[in-house]
Design an enzyme around this catalytic site. Structure first.
Site, mmCIF file in Angstrom:
data_model
loop_
_atom_site.group_PDB
_atom_site.id
_atom_site.type_symbol
_atom_site.label_atom_id
_atom_site.label_comp_id
_atom_site.label_asym_id
_atom_site.label_seq_id
_atom_site.Cartn_x
_atom_site.Cartn_y
_atom_site.Cartn_z
ATOM 1 N N LEU A 1 0.816 -1.215 0.000
ATOM 2 C CA LEU A 1 0.000 0.000 0.000
ATOM 3 C C LEU A 1 0.846 1.260 0.000
ATOM 4 O O LEU A 1 0.437 2.285 -0.550
ATOM 5 C CB LEU A 1 -0.921 0.019 1.226
ATOM 6 C CG LEU A 1 -1.879 -1.163 1.374
ATOM 7 C CD1 LEU A 1 -2.679 -1.028 2.657
ATOM 8 C CD2 LEU A 1 -2.805 -1.247 0.174
ATOM 9 N N ASP B 1 4.873 13.652 14.105
ATOM 10 C CA ASP B 1 4.968 13.442 12.655
ATOM 11 C C ASP B 1 3.619 13.695 11.989
ATOM 12 O O ASP B 1 3.174 12.920 11.138
ATOM 13 C CB ASP B 1 5.459 12.030 12.353
ATOM 14 C CG ASP B 1 6.015 11.895 10.935
ATOM 15 O OD1 ASP B 1 6.362 12.936 10.342
ATOM 16 O OD2 ASP B 1 6.084 10.766 10.424
#
Length: 711
Positions: free
Chosen positions: A15, A132
């Site tokens: 993915l 992040d």
């Protein structure tokens, strides 16, 4: 790719690939489910400090129960490689969304960022900073429900930026890093606020706030640069959002919003102050009216009409018509409705001793990292893919962006009684509070009440059968209306597109569908089928019934737990509330309550479940952790509905035969007010900000307004 095995996981498709690892669509052969499996780079396995931190922080991340945090099923090490097993989500990350659409409309951008803020706030409350936050770590489902992924580099609040290096590789993405990340200052939640403001800027403009031709230039921009105003980059962005983004991107963290929820609230307020008032609805043939745009929106003006009625604790004892002894009012379909600030700016120099050396060290580390492993924009797209589920899995999340909630008061003031037409059995306020949809049984319409104006602005024809109960998709774009005829020959769920107020789908179901609820991601609708003792599960994307599960006789209500992993039914004729596992549909508990439990409501914190018992005139409060009744409260005659104030301090019951709404203090069970509202109050629904409640009076065709918060 050809499937291969990784321990018990069958790797089906790649993915995404990035600096923090590869993500696969995989099958967990032990449990027979599809998952998103992230495999971290081999270099991390050789670092003992990182291994210890990985296990410690993943334990914390896995226990986060906020709906917008991607659920972590498992993590560990197989054959010397670290892995994280996550829920597989039907959606795309924000980076791909922007590639496909370009800049998002301001309302949509703020809606998405607000959900990210909720996930971050939950992590911060548990002592974690995500560190992040970026577009590829934010997944968006087709219904605009957000999941935040990749908490794998989350660290304890207060750690310094020097802990960002693992084997020389800087963790995180420079385009979204707060200035203090390049210094020796400790990192706290305000670093995520900065990254969230970067994300908001990019969603609004499809550009990053800071650009640089090389790494030193980019870091210099974060430390000293000023981004362009978002309203100057894309036409139509309200200038009020400029200040929101600017404060979120303040160089000195003391000048930023103290947390992500404050940034999200300020962004919503910036939209609210610029939104135009709705236009008058057009009149259609046959005298039927639909609103021009009934989709829920933020409040656009303060109410100016004079409030009527006095605060009261007196019980009306005469003058109210009494229905027949066998008329519980539930057979006819009424029931309960389901329901920016900051410190003054302080300027001080960001530069600290050693900052320049820290910046140079980061440059070297990042340069090494990018030359050895690259930086793929798909990093973090871990769980973003399409799935074709045949049965629902445990969902995550309810609601669109959270409003600023006003404290509830023990004695609400009774306001105006609004004429809405005959037999308003049930009302549900839309997810962000702009409209209330009312099931008007005898007229066979859904009446739309504008909560800004407190007047009816439209009526939506429901031709199939009289409407009984209403619930909304989490994003408010679809209203689900259960309908049935008195002879039970027509039984269905009608899907209303709230953008057009048109029936988009009609799904035939079992006899007498009562009050349904969607899973928290909006993918499935759980419908209690009163006469057949079961719950039918509808896939909202296809309109197909995908499962049926047996319950004790005569389920009335469905409510999901705060994390979506459990759902409850109120089983009217059985005198019990039942708890089921959402993923497996296994029975978890049978809880004995009063006689004829009718309506269920979950407290905002998820710790308490309340049910009104129609024939024993009581309220049962259930501890959701132990599935035991912890308190029973005596109420007036035939309580039919219950709902919580958004702050959780009080709840409200509609006592249909007593003509009252009762206010109950949730911590003690003490009744603080009994308010006469009209003839046969059958439901009560509260706006998400907690300021007002709307009570349907079945007998006199009115909706009574209660002011439930202090002005």
């Amino acid at each position: 790719m050809t499937p291969r095995m990784f321990g018990p996981y069958e790797l089906l498709d790649l993915l995404g690939r990035g600096g923090m690892g590869d993500v696969y669509r995989a099958r967990d052969t032990r449990r027979g489910r599809l998952v998103a499996l992230k495999l971290l780079p081999d270099l991390y396995t050789d670092d003992a400090e990182y291994l210890s931190r990985f296990r410690r922080e993943q334990l914390v991340a896995a226990r986060l129960r906020e709906p917008h945090v991607i659920p972590i099923h498992d993590f560990g090490e197989i054959d010397g490689r670290l892995f994280i097993d996550m829920r597989l989500v039907d959606g795309e990350h924000v980076g791909r969304l922007l590639e496909r659409t370009g800049p998002l409309p301001p309302a949509r951008a703020v809606h998405l960022v607000g959900q990210v803020a909720e996930a971050l706030a939950a992590a911060h409350a548990d002592g974690l900073v995500h560190r992040d936050v970026k577009p590829t770590n934010v997944l968006v489902t087709p219904s605009d429900f957000v999941y935040v992924v990749d908490f794998g580099i989350a660290r304890k609040i207060g750690t310094t930026s020097t802990a960002l290096t693992v084997s020389g590789a800087t963790v995180g993405t420079l385009d979204y890093m707060a200035p203090e990340r390049f210094t020796n200052l400790p990192v706290d939640a305000r670093a995520d606020v900065y990254s969230l403001a970067c994300l908001l800027h990019e969603c609004l403009t499809d550009t990053r706030p800071f650009r640089g031709d090389d790494l030193p230039a980019l870091m210099h921009a974060h430390l000293y640069g000023t981004p362009a105003r978002v309203s100057s980059l894309v036409p139509g962005i309200p200038p009020a959002l400029d200040a929101v983004v600017a404060r979120g991107l303040a160089k000195d963290r003391e000048d930023r919003y103290p947390g992500p929820l404050e940034l999200a609230a300020a962004a919503r307020e910036a939209l609210r102050t610029t939104e135009p008032l709705p236009q008058a609805p057009p009149v259609l043939p046959a005298g039927r009216v639909v609103p021009t745009d009934p989709r829920p929106a933020e409040r656009t003006e303060e109410r100016t009409e004079e409030r009527t009625g006095e605060r009261t604790t007196a019980v009306a004892s005469a003058g109210l018509p009494t229905p027949g002894p066998d008329d519980h009012r539930d057979g006819g379909g009424p029931g309960g409705a389901g329901a920016s600030g900051g410190r003054p700016a302080r300027r001080r120099a960001l530069a600290v001793a050693g900052a320049v050396a820290a910046v140079l060290a980061v440059v070297l580390a990042v340069t090494w990292a990018l030359t050895t492993r690259g930086d793929d924009p798909q990093d973090g797209a871990a769980a973003g893919t399409s799935t074709s589920a045949t049965s629902p899995s445990a969902p995550a999340s309810p609601t669109p962006t959270a409003p600023v909630v006003s404290p509830s008061v023990p004695i609400p003031a009774a306001g105006a009684a609004i004429d809405v037409g005959p037999t308003p059995g049930y009302a549900q306020v839309a997810p962000n509070g702009r409209y209330a949809y009312i099931a008007s049984r005898d007229e066979r319409v859904v009446t739309v009440l504008d909560t800004t104006l407190d007047r009816v602005t439209g009526k939506i024809p429901i031709d199939a059968a009289p409407p009984r109960f209403i619930t909304f998709s989490p994003d408010g774009r679809t209203a689900y209306v259960t309908v049935y005829t008195d002879d039970k020959t027509v039984n269905a769920v009608v899907f209303l597109d709230t953008a057009t107020n048109r029936v988009s789908t009609t799904v035939p179901v079992g006899k007498r569908p009562f009050a349904p609820a969607t899973t928290l991601d909006g993918r499935f609708l759980y419908v209690p089928i009163h006469d057949e003792g079961r719950v039918e599960v509808i896939d909202t994307t296809t309109g197909e019934i995908v499962d049926r599960l047996t319950t004790p006789p005569n389920p009335h209500w469905v409510v999901f737990s705060r994390d979506g992993g459990t759902f409850y039914t109120a089983d009217h004729e059985s005198g019990v509330v039942t708890a089921f596992d959402t993923a497996s549909h296994a029975l978890l508990a049978t809880i004995e309550v009063g006689v004829s439990p009718h309506s269920l409501a979950l407290s905002p914190d998820g710790g308490q479940l309340s049910v009104v018992n129609y024939d024993s005139n009581t309220l049962s409060m259930i501890d959701t952790a132990t599935h035991t009744v912890v308190r029973t409260v005596d109420l007036g005659n035939n309580p039919q509905d219950v709902t919580y104030a958004p702050d959780g301090v009080h709840l409200y019951t509609a006592d249909v035969e007593a003509g009252l709404v009762e206010v109950v203090e949730t911590a003690t069970g003490r009744v603080t007010a009994r308010i006469p509202t009209g003839d046969s109050p059958s439901s009560v629904s509260v706006t998400p900000d907690g300021r007002r409640a709307y009570v349907t009076n079945l007998g006199d065709g009115t909706v009574r307004v209660l002011d439930t918060a202090a002005l």
